[in-house]
Design a protein around this motif. Structure first.
Motif, PDB file in Angstrom:
ATOM      1  N   GLU B  62      64.142  -6.563  40.704  1.00  0.00           N
ATOM      2  CA  GLU B  62      63.445  -5.975  39.561  1.00  0.00           C
ATOM      3  C   GLU B  62      64.255  -4.851  38.924  1.00  0.00           C
ATOM      4  O   GLU B  62      64.423  -4.802  37.721  1.00  0.00           O
ATOM      5  CB  GLU B  62      62.099  -5.391  40.028  1.00  0.00           C
ATOM      6  N   ILE B  64      67.296  -2.997  37.851  1.00  0.00           N
ATOM      7  CA  ILE B  64      68.699  -3.257  37.550  1.00  0.00           C
ATOM      8  C   ILE B  64      69.248  -2.096  36.739  1.00  0.00           C
ATOM      9  O   ILE B  64      68.576  -1.560  35.861  1.00  0.00           O
ATOM     10  CB  ILE B  64      68.843  -4.564  36.745  1.00  0.00           C
ATOM     11  N   GLY B  65      70.466  -1.697  37.059  1.00  0.00           N
ATOM     12  CA  GLY B  65      71.163  -0.722  36.228  1.00  0.00           C
ATOM     13  C   GLY B  65      72.356  -1.429  35.621  1.00  0.00           C
ATOM     14  O   GLY B  65      72.919  -2.342  36.230  1.00  0.00           O
ATOM     15  N   MET B  66      72.722  -1.023  34.393  1.00  0.00           N
ATOM     16  CA  MET B  66      73.879  -1.691  33.806  1.00  0.00           C
ATOM     17  C   MET B  66      74.747  -0.677  33.073  1.00  0.00           C
ATOM     18  O   MET B  66      74.249   0.178  32.351  1.00  0.00           O
ATOM     19  CB  MET B  66      73.428  -2.788  32.842  1.00  0.00           C
ATOM     20  N   LEU B  73      74.427   4.376  24.078  1.00  0.00           N
ATOM     21  CA  LEU B  73      73.458   5.461  24.250  1.00  0.00           C
ATOM     22  C   LEU B  73      72.562   5.514  23.019  1.00  0.00           C
ATOM     23  O   LEU B  73      72.852   4.875  22.010  1.00  0.00           O
ATOM     24  CB  LEU B  73      74.209   6.783  24.414  1.00  0.00           C
ATOM     25  N   LEU B  74      71.458   6.264  23.117  1.00  0.00           N
ATOM     26  CA  LEU B  74      70.611   6.494  21.947  1.00  0.00           C
ATOM     27  C   LEU B  74      71.166   7.715  21.212  1.00  0.00           C
ATOM     28  O   LEU B  74      70.934   8.842  21.644  1.00  0.00           O
ATOM     29  CB  LEU B  74      69.161   6.748  22.377  1.00  0.00           C
ATOM     30  N   TRP B  76      70.361   9.277  18.655  1.00  0.00           N
ATOM     31  CA  TRP B  76      69.393  10.196  18.028  1.00  0.00           C
ATOM     32  C   TRP B  76      68.565  10.943  19.051  1.00  0.00           C
ATOM     33  O   TRP B  76      67.615  11.610  18.682  1.00  0.00           O
ATOM     34  CB  TRP B  76      68.481   9.413  17.097  1.00  0.00           C
ATOM     35  N   ARG B  77      68.863  10.802  20.326  1.00  0.00           N
ATOM     36  CA  ARG B  77      68.144  11.549  21.354  1.00  0.00           C
ATOM     37  C   ARG B  77      69.166  12.342  22.162  1.00  0.00           C
ATOM     38  O   ARG B  77      70.309  11.920  22.303  1.00  0.00           O
ATOM     39  CB  ARG B  77      67.358  10.606  22.268  1.00  0.00           C
ATOM     40  N   LEU B  85      63.988   9.142  28.730  1.00  0.00           N
ATOM     41  CA  LEU B  85      63.274   8.134  27.940  1.00  0.00           C
ATOM     42  C   LEU B  85      63.473   6.743  28.522  1.00  0.00           C
ATOM     43  O   LEU B  85      62.580   5.902  28.482  1.00  0.00           O
ATOM     44  CB  LEU B  85      63.758   8.163  26.489  1.00  0.00           C
ATOM     45  N   VAL B  86      64.669   6.504  29.085  1.00  0.00           N
ATOM     46  CA  VAL B  86      64.943   5.194  29.668  1.00  0.00           C
ATOM     47  C   VAL B  86      64.276   5.075  31.035  1.00  0.00           C
ATOM     48  O   VAL B  86      63.827   4.009  31.434  1.00  0.00           O
ATOM     49  CB  VAL B  86      66.465   4.968  29.752  1.00  0.00           C
ATOM     50  N   PRO B  88      61.231   6.830  32.463  1.00  0.00           N
ATOM     51  CA  PRO B  88      60.133   7.788  32.287  1.00  0.00           C
ATOM     52  C   PRO B  88      59.606   8.322  33.622  1.00  0.00           C
ATOM     53  O   PRO B  88      59.028   9.407  33.664  1.00  0.00           O
ATOM     54  CB  PRO B  88      59.056   6.981  31.543  1.00  0.00           C
ATOM     55  N   ALA B 124      76.438   7.243  30.682  1.00  0.00           N
ATOM     56  CA  ALA B 124      76.030   5.857  30.909  1.00  0.00           C
ATOM     57  C   ALA B 124      75.951   5.567  32.408  1.00  0.00           C
ATOM     58  O   ALA B 124      75.054   4.858  32.874  1.00  0.00           O
ATOM     59  CB  ALA B 124      77.007   4.898  30.226  1.00  0.00           C
ATOM     60  N   ARG B 127      72.870   7.219  33.812  1.00  0.00           N
ATOM     61  CA  ARG B 127      71.686   6.442  33.442  1.00  0.00           C
ATOM     62  C   ARG B 127      71.543   5.219  34.344  1.00  0.00           C
ATOM     63  O   ARG B 127      70.439   4.867  34.765  1.00  0.00           O
ATOM     64  CB  ARG B 127      71.804   5.998  31.984  1.00  0.00           C
ATOM     65  N   ALA B 128      72.674   4.582  34.667  1.00  0.00           N
ATOM     66  CA  ALA B 128      72.617   3.387  35.495  1.00  0.00           C
ATOM     67  C   ALA B 128      72.116   3.705  36.899  1.00  0.00           C
ATOM     68  O   ALA B 128      71.365   2.942  37.488  1.00  0.00           O
ATOM     69  CB  ALA B 128      73.988   2.731  35.558  1.00  0.00           C
TER      70      ALA B 128
END
Ligand SMILES: Nc1ncnc2c1ncn2[C@@H]1O[C@H](COP(=O)(O)OP(=O)(O)OP(=O)(O)O)[C@@H](O)[C@H]1O
Ligand SMILES: [Mg+2]
Lengths: 253, 215
Positions: B62, B64-66, B73-74, B76-77, B85-86, B88, B124, B127-128
């Protein structure tokens, strides 16, 4: 000197001043106040209309109709345009309709709405909404087509919730298109609202213009028209531009 | 455990992948290598579940990081919001400590556009790993970085993998990276591409030829 001339506010004021000069010159050449009065000759009628409460009332009615038409037109147009941009089948089916409605003169839609629904508020608002939706949809369709697929892939991999995806991934990409649609939307909508009022309402700027048109009172026609332009400039400066600046902040940071 | 069984993947008439089968165990890192344009990114998109349009079956966990070829990236954030945001479920404190581990804590309030490419790649990476993934998919995560920065990122990735312990599938052009991170190397070759060799480096046994195990 040239530096101050390039300042946006200064350039704006000067360009408006130039327009005013043309008006004065034209009024001078006409030399007939019943055809084109000098700008300062409008001040008296303006103050009178303001004091009697007629101007604020009709201004308010028109503004109210603009809001009532703007909100659904933007919402429906944005949803339709987004769907058309994302789902080719929807685009294939709705595109011909879009072309038809885009090329249908505003006046025809207004008259038909009044004929079919009756001379009431619902018909008036519906006529304006129908006039504006195709426009918004066309602009938003371009926005939906330009969505970055790699951001979509990222949201997919990390299983972002639909609402978060909409708010933080999709809407920021659509923001310039939404702003563009809102800008041109407001400008077009209030003009159509005026026609709607002119043809079949008993309040609003359009109704007043109709009334003074029958009296050949150019001064009052101008007073009402210019008052509304003033209000729209305020809306632009106080609401549209600041919100656009806020949304664009990340670009200039 | 991850089980990949791709029978066929085509873009229109152009068949890109055929008969690719392999498994990855928990805590194992494998590298996928092959020439440019052979279909490595395409395969990773199938594995990550971004692209479902193929013949075959893939079993994946279920979470997964990529890490993509670009940072993705976003813009504007803020940097910190790109984590929260990615993910929560991640508190702001955990997000900040994630940024600290990749060395960009001081950039938390900036926008991604204000970061260098190396810093964006660190974000990045953070985030992963922030979601504690069971599977980490990396598509050439160190391209267009200077050798020193690439080396730093590599060490950072090693550390994060050791900490989190996911299964890792890495695409790379660099033999050095492949050797450092992965014990097993799958080579894609041909048109449509398939696995032509599977090498296990280090102490493990060495396979040759296609490694099929259709259970
Ligand atoms: N969306 C697409 N539509 C059509 N063809 C595609 C699409 N995506 C990839 N391809 C084709 O599939 C093949 C494999 O592309 P892919 O991006 O997987 O290569 P790659 O091995 O990742 O290359 P690189 O090392 O340069 O990143 C290429 O020939 C490419 O043209
Ligand atoms: Mg690639």
């Amino acid at each position: 000197m040239s530096k101050t001339l390039q300042h946006p506010a200064v350039a704006r004021a000067l360009s408006l001043g130039l327009l005013l000069t043309f008006w004065i010159a034209a009024a001078e050449l006409t030399a007939d106040a019943s055809v084109l009065p000098q700008p300062w000759m409008l001040l008296g009628p303006f103050a009178e209309a303001l004091a009697s409460g007629a101007l604020p009332y009709h201004l308010g009615m028109t503004l109210w109709r603009v809001v009532c038409a703007f909100v659904p037109a933007m919402a429906i147009g944005a949803a339709l345009g987004f769907l058309m941009g994302r789902v080719p089948a929807v685009d294939q089916w709705l595109d011909p309709w879009l072309v038809v409605f885009l090329n249908l003169p505003a006046l025809v839609l207004i008259v038909l709405c009044y004929l079919w629904i009756g001379l009431n508020e619902a018909a008036a608002i519906l006529a304006v909404v129908l006039n504006k939706v195709p426009n918004v949809a066309t602009i938003l369709r371009e926005g939906a087509r330009a969505l970055d697929p790699s951001l979509g892939a990222m949201a997919e991999v990390y299983r972002m919730r639909p609402l978060a995806r909409l708010r933080h991934v999709i809407l920021p990409q659509l923001a310039p298109f939404i702003a563009g649609a809102a800008r041109s939307g407001i400008a077009v909508i209030w003009k159509i609202v005026l026609v709607v009022e002119f043809l079949g309402r008993s309040s609003g700027i359009g109704f007043q213009i109709h009334f003074y048109f029958q009296l050949f009172d150019v001064a009052m026609v101008l007073v009402y028209a210019l008052s509304f332009i003033g209000v729209m400039l305020l809306v632009e400066a106080l609401i549209l531009q600041p919100s656009e600046r806020r949304v664009r902040r990340w670009r200039t940071a | 455990m991850i089980k990949v069984d791709v029978r066929r993947k085509a873009f229109g008439e152009e068949e890109v992948l055929r008969d690719i089968q392999f498994e990855v165990d928990v805590g194992e890192t494998i590298a996928i290598v092959g020439a440019s344009g052979i279909g490595k990114s395409t395969l990773l998109r199938l594995i990550a579940g971004i692209d479902h349009d193929f013949d075959g079956k893939i079993r994946r966990p279920e979470k997964i990081g990529m890490v993509f070829q670009e940072p993705v990236l976003l813009p504007w954030r803020s940097v910190a919001e790109n984590l929260t945001l990615v993910h929560p479920e991640l508190g702001s404190e955990a997000a900040l400590s994630g940024l600290e581990r990749v060395g960009i804590l001081d950039k938390a309030r900036l926008f991604p556009g204000q970061l260098s490419l190396g810093q964006q790649r660190r974000l990045a990476l953070a985030r992963a790993f922030a979601g504690r993934p069971d599977l980490l998919v990396m598509d050439e995560p160190y391209v267009s970085l200077d050798p020193a920065t690439a080396e730093e990122m590599l060490a950072l990735t090693e550390m994060l993998i050791a900490e989190t312990g996911p299964a890792v599938i890495l695409v790379t052009h660099s033999d050095v990276e492949a050797q450092r991170l992965a014990r097993r190397h799958l080579r894609l070759h041909g048109r449509p591409a398939t696995i032509t060799s599977e090498l296990a480096t280090g102490s493990a046994s060495v396979f040759s030829g296609v490694h099929h195990d259709r259970a």
